[in-house]
Write an enzyme that holds these catalytic residues in place. Sequence first.
Site, PDB file in Angstrom:
ATOM      1  N   TYR A   1       3.666   6.547  10.174  1.00  0.00           N
ATOM      2  CA  TYR A   1       2.848   5.383   9.804  1.00  0.00           C
ATOM      3  C   TYR A   1       3.707   4.316   9.118  1.00  0.00           C
ATOM      4  O   TYR A   1       3.590   3.126   9.421  1.00  0.00           O
ATOM      5  CB  TYR A   1       1.708   5.804   8.883  1.00  0.00           C
ATOM      6  CG  TYR A   1       0.598   4.765   8.778  1.00  0.00           C
ATOM      7  CD1 TYR A   1       0.716   3.665   7.939  1.00  0.00           C
ATOM      8  CD2 TYR A   1      -0.555   4.870   9.541  1.00  0.00           C
ATOM      9  CE1 TYR A   1      -0.284   2.699   7.850  1.00  0.00           C
ATOM     10  CE2 TYR A   1      -1.569   3.922   9.458  1.00  0.00           C
ATOM     11  CZ  TYR A   1      -1.423   2.844   8.613  1.00  0.00           C
ATOM     12  OH  TYR A   1      -2.416   1.888   8.539  1.00  0.00           O
TER      13      TYR A   1
ATOM     14  N   LYS B   1       0.733   0.113  15.050  1.00  0.00           N
ATOM     15  CA  LYS B   1       2.107   0.057  15.547  1.00  0.00           C
ATOM     16  C   LYS B   1       2.411  -1.156  16.407  1.00  0.00           C
ATOM     17  O   LYS B   1       3.584  -1.487  16.618  1.00  0.00           O
ATOM     18  CB  LYS B   1       2.420   1.328  16.375  1.00  0.00           C
ATOM     19  CG  LYS B   1       2.504   2.573  15.560  1.00  0.00           C
ATOM     20  CD  LYS B   1       3.719   2.575  14.625  1.00  0.00           C
ATOM     21  CE  LYS B   1       3.345   3.164  13.281  1.00  0.00           C
ATOM     22  NZ  LYS B   1       3.764   2.429  12.126  1.00  0.00           N
TER      23      LYS B   1
ATOM     24  N   TYR C   1      -9.612   5.289   7.259  1.00  0.00           N
ATOM     25  CA  TYR C   1      -9.875   5.631   8.671  1.00  0.00           C
ATOM     26  C   TYR C   1     -10.944   6.736   8.699  1.00  0.00           C
ATOM     27  O   TYR C   1     -10.818   7.713   7.958  1.00  0.00           O
ATOM     28  CB  TYR C   1      -8.610   6.195   9.328  1.00  0.00           C
ATOM     29  CG  TYR C   1      -7.484   5.210   9.521  1.00  0.00           C
ATOM     30  CD1 TYR C   1      -6.611   4.886   8.481  1.00  0.00           C
ATOM     31  CD2 TYR C   1      -7.256   4.618  10.764  1.00  0.00           C
ATOM     32  CE1 TYR C   1      -5.562   3.985   8.672  1.00  0.00           C
ATOM     33  CE2 TYR C   1      -6.197   3.726  10.958  1.00  0.00           C
ATOM     34  CZ  TYR C   1      -5.380   3.415   9.910  1.00  0.00           C
ATOM     35  OH  TYR C   1      -4.329   2.524  10.110  1.00  0.00           O
TER      36      TYR C   1
ATOM     37  N   HIS D   1       0.843  -1.198   0.000  1.00  0.00           N
ATOM     38  CA  HIS D   1       0.000   0.000   0.000  1.00  0.00           C
ATOM     39  C   HIS D   1       0.879   1.249   0.000  1.00  0.00           C
ATOM     40  O   HIS D   1       1.757   1.402   0.839  1.00  0.00           O
ATOM     41  CB  HIS D   1      -0.919   0.015   1.229  1.00  0.00           C
ATOM     42  CG  HIS D   1      -2.120  -0.866   1.063  1.00  0.00           C
ATOM     43  ND1 HIS D   1      -3.262  -0.712   1.816  1.00  0.00           N
ATOM     44  CD2 HIS D   1      -2.360  -1.912   0.226  1.00  0.00           C
ATOM     45  CE1 HIS D   1      -4.172  -1.611   1.459  1.00  0.00           C
ATOM     46  NE2 HIS D   1      -3.646  -2.360   0.492  1.00  0.00           N
TER      47      HIS D   1
ATOM     48  N   PRO E   1      -4.523   0.423  18.595  1.00  0.00           N
ATOM     49  CA  PRO E   1      -4.218  -0.036  17.232  1.00  0.00           C
ATOM     50  C   PRO E   1      -4.406   1.020  16.144  1.00  0.00           C
ATOM     51  O   PRO E   1      -4.115   0.782  14.992  1.00  0.00           O
ATOM     52  CB  PRO E   1      -5.160  -1.216  17.029  1.00  0.00           C
ATOM     53  CG  PRO E   1      -6.186  -1.109  18.076  1.00  0.00           C
ATOM     54  CD  PRO E   1      -5.636  -0.298  19.182  1.00  0.00           C
TER      55      PRO E   1
HETATM   56  P1  FAS Z   1       1.224 -11.578  21.799  1.00  0.00           P
HETATM   57  O1  FAS Z   1       0.255 -11.199  22.865  1.00  0.00           O
HETATM   58  O2  FAS Z   1       0.778 -11.650  20.382  1.00  0.00           O
HETATM   59  O3  FAS Z   1       1.840 -13.026  22.131  1.00  0.00           O
HETATM   60  C1  FAS Z   1       2.181 -13.385  23.446  1.00  0.00           C
HETATM   61  C2  FAS Z   1       2.089 -14.894  23.550  1.00  0.00           C
HETATM   62  O4  FAS Z   1       2.547 -15.265  24.862  1.00  0.00           O
HETATM   63  C3  FAS Z   1       0.667 -15.403  23.420  1.00  0.00           C
HETATM   64  O5  FAS Z   1       0.605 -16.460  22.480  1.00  0.00           O
HETATM   65  C4  FAS Z   1       0.315 -15.878  24.826  1.00  0.00           C
HETATM   66  O6  FAS Z   1      -0.547 -17.001  24.831  1.00  0.00           O
HETATM   67  C5  FAS Z   1       1.670 -16.238  25.388  1.00  0.00           C
HETATM   68  N1  FAS Z   1       1.720 -16.148  26.851  1.00  0.00           N
HETATM   69  C6  FAS Z   1       1.187 -15.177  27.639  1.00  0.00           C
HETATM   70  N2  FAS Z   1       1.428 -15.447  28.929  1.00  0.00           N
HETATM   71  C7  FAS Z   1       2.137 -16.620  28.958  1.00  0.00           C
HETATM   72  C8  FAS Z   1       2.674 -17.421  30.006  1.00  0.00           C
HETATM   73  N3  FAS Z   1       2.545 -17.065  31.273  1.00  0.00           N
HETATM   74  N4  FAS Z   1       3.323 -18.556  29.669  1.00  0.00           N
HETATM   75  C9  FAS Z   1       3.470 -18.913  28.368  1.00  0.00           C
HETATM   76  N5  FAS Z   1       2.976 -18.212  27.321  1.00  0.00           N
HETATM   77  C10 FAS Z   1       2.320 -17.067  27.628  1.00  0.00           C
HETATM   78  N6  FAS Z   1      -1.694  -4.429  16.595  1.00  0.00           N
HETATM   79  C11 FAS Z   1      -1.812  -3.797  15.413  1.00  0.00           C
HETATM   80  O7  FAS Z   1      -0.804  -3.314  14.868  1.00  0.00           O
HETATM   81  N7  FAS Z   1      -3.055  -3.686  14.799  1.00  0.00           N
HETATM   82  C12 FAS Z   1      -4.193  -4.235  15.365  1.00  0.00           C
HETATM   83  O8  FAS Z   1      -5.271  -4.126  14.812  1.00  0.00           O
HETATM   84  C13 FAS Z   1      -4.105  -4.914  16.588  1.00  0.00           C
HETATM   85  N8  FAS Z   1      -5.215  -5.487  17.154  1.00  0.00           N
HETATM   86  C14 FAS Z   1      -5.078  -6.130  18.371  1.00  0.00           C
HETATM   87  C15 FAS Z   1      -6.189  -6.734  19.015  1.00  0.00           C
HETATM   88  C16 FAS Z   1      -6.047  -7.362  20.261  1.00  0.00           C
HETATM   89  C17 FAS Z   1      -7.241  -8.011  20.933  1.00  0.00           C
HETATM   90  C18 FAS Z   1      -4.790  -7.396  20.890  1.00  0.00           C
HETATM   91  C19 FAS Z   1      -4.618  -8.059  22.257  1.00  0.00           C
HETATM   92  C20 FAS Z   1      -3.681  -6.817  20.264  1.00  0.00           C
HETATM   93  C21 FAS Z   1      -3.824  -6.185  18.998  1.00  0.00           C
HETATM   94  N9  FAS Z   1      -2.726  -5.607  18.348  1.00  0.00           N
HETATM   95  C22 FAS Z   1      -2.826  -4.973  17.164  1.00  0.00           C
HETATM   96  C23 FAS Z   1      -1.435  -5.662  18.914  1.00  0.00           C
HETATM   97  C24 FAS Z   1      -0.900  -7.025  18.602  1.00  0.00           C
HETATM   98  O9  FAS Z   1      -0.859  -7.223  17.231  1.00  0.00           O
HETATM   99  C25 FAS Z   1       0.399  -7.119  19.305  1.00  0.00           C
HETATM  100  O10 FAS Z   1       1.192  -5.965  19.094  1.00  0.00           O
HETATM  101  C26 FAS Z   1       1.171  -8.340  18.915  1.00  0.00           C
HETATM  102  O11 FAS Z   1       0.345  -9.447  19.124  1.00  0.00           O
HETATM  103  C27 FAS Z   1       2.431  -8.365  19.774  1.00  0.00           C
HETATM  104  O12 FAS Z   1       2.972  -9.606  19.651  1.00  0.00           O
HETATM  105  P2  FAS Z   1       3.648 -10.304  20.924  1.00  0.00           P
HETATM  106  O13 FAS Z   1       4.518  -9.332  21.610  1.00  0.00           O
HETATM  107  O14 FAS Z   1       4.220 -11.569  20.385  1.00  0.00           O
HETATM  108  O15 FAS Z   1       2.471 -10.601  21.952  1.00  0.00           O
HETATM  109  C1  PHB Z   2      -6.104  -4.268  10.741  1.00  0.00           C
HETATM  110  O1  PHB Z   2      -6.195  -4.517   9.521  1.00  0.00           O
HETATM  111  O2  PHB Z   2      -6.385  -5.104  11.622  1.00  0.00           O
HETATM  112  C2  PHB Z   2      -5.654  -2.903  11.169  1.00  0.00           C
HETATM  113  C3  PHB Z   2      -5.098  -2.062  10.228  1.00  0.00           C
HETATM  114  C4  PHB Z   2      -4.672  -0.798  10.625  1.00  0.00           C
HETATM  115  C5  PHB Z   2      -4.843  -0.399  11.935  1.00  0.00           C
HETATM  116  C6  PHB Z   2      -5.402  -1.265  12.884  1.00  0.00           C
HETATM  117  C7  PHB Z   2      -5.819  -2.523  12.484  1.00  0.00           C
HETATM  118  O3  PHB Z   2      -4.461   0.848  12.316  1.00  0.00           O
END
Ligand code: FAS
Ligand code: PHB
Length: 389
Positions: free
Chosen positions: A384, A296, A200, A72, A292
């Site tokens: 961004y 980032k 957005y 993009h 989100p």
């Molecule tokens: P993660 O949370 O992905 O992974 C951590 C892992 O550790 C998990 O698999 C968990 O099960 C495991 N874990 C936790 N505690 C543990 C323990 N005690 N023992 C063993 N394992 C354990 N980012 C965006 O850029 N755009 C978005 O739209 C977006 N939407 C999101 C929606 C939600 C609901 C959440 C929670 C996050 C969102 N994020 C988004 C942010 C997300 O993408 C995170 O930045 C990304 O998952 C970060 O990755 P990790 O640091 O690997 O953490």
């Molecule tokens: C998504 O596609 O999940 C998404 C994209 C951009 C954002 C947040 C979420 O800023």
Amino acid sequence: MRTQVVIVGSGPSGLLLGQLLHKAGIDSIILEQKSKSYVLGRIRAGVLEQGAVGLIEEAGAGARMRREGLIHDGTEIAFRGERHRIDFKALTGKTVMVYGQTEVTHDLMDVREACGAPTVYEALDVAIHDVETDSPQVTWTKDGKPQQISCDYVAACDGYHGVGRQTIPADKLKTFERVYPFGWLGLLVDKPPLSDELVYTNHERGFALCSMRSLTRSRYYIQCSLDEHVEDWSDDRFWEELTRRLDKEAARRLQTGPSIEKSIAPLRSFVAEPLRHGRLFLAGDAGHIVPPTGAKGLNLAASDVAYLSRALIDFYKSKSSAGLDSYSQRALARIWKAERFSWWMTQMLHNFPESSGFDRKMQAAELDYLFASPAAQTALAENYVGLPY
Ligand code: FAS
Ligand code: PHB
């Protein structure tokens, strides 16, 4: 048992770190509390900065991303029924890659399995011990049996609710947090996106985001109040509310269909300092959370892993601990800039329940200034697409 690095968490941070270490000949084990299918069932991020793309390729997991990911050159911001394009490529020379976190996780899991590096899924009660000594221990239970491993370093890649940050003594840790008075209700649908790029929208009924995972699968979000429950949102109710928030052209092009996933995510800004305690390091959501809005979260996890993997490789290759000693400071410098951008995007695009008439005028002025100023658009674009590592 013994290994060089124990990684807690099989999300993007843990998997990416594990692969980068493996490619440098450094042994690690990943301990994940959930099952592999549970981890792959979570729908999260969708936009990758070029830095993250480069790391995924460096980890040997970039082939499908390169084939299926969408490049993009910009994004659109809609306000008062009009859309305004921010041209990342013209303003910064950079682009972003649209490729879902689920796919990134899948690809990293595949390459880790292919190289035979160990991951223990459903590793329960993970506990991290003796991180202030030169031989930390990590214990867990698997199928009811206690397990233990010693290592040189522990990387807590275990997300916001993980055990890593809780292992740091409270008096050694400082946290900073802002919880937003709303969440995002997200829906995934196998229908083509309504636009070539993300849209957005700041609307008086609330924020909306039109995103995608491919040319046949779309991801939509609407701002919702914190007391909403996803079971109260039928697909029809979601489509009706989203349509009311979109500009006319977007509403006309919207293709609705049965949801394949629906969930509500809370929004918060959070940072823990420092990201290191003895031989324990925090990376990704374990150390910080961003709303989100700026896309980032996953990308910050990638830059943390870039700094930490290079520091560990330096240590094992040249016995230099300089990278490890500067990890927290280097990572936090980039984290705080991404926290600012994510907070700014959230402030600018959402409907804050308690906002005054003056606040709303400020928001409108921010958007009007952005739409009229190439300098303001360049500032948005360079954040961004991702600030330098
Ligand atoms: P993660 O949370 O992905 O992974 C951590 C892992 O550790 C998990 O698999 C968990 O099960 C495991 N874990 C936790 N505690 C543990 C323990 N005690 N023992 C063993 N394992 C354990 N980012 C965006 O850029 N755009 C978005 O739209 C977006 N939407 C999101 C929606 C939600 C609901 C959440 C929670 C996050 C969102 N994020 C988004 C942010 C997300 O993408 C995170 O930045 C990304 O998952 C970060 O990755 P990790 O640091 O690997 O953490
Ligand atoms: C998504 O596609 O999940 C998404 C994209 C951009 C954002 C947040 C979420 O800023």
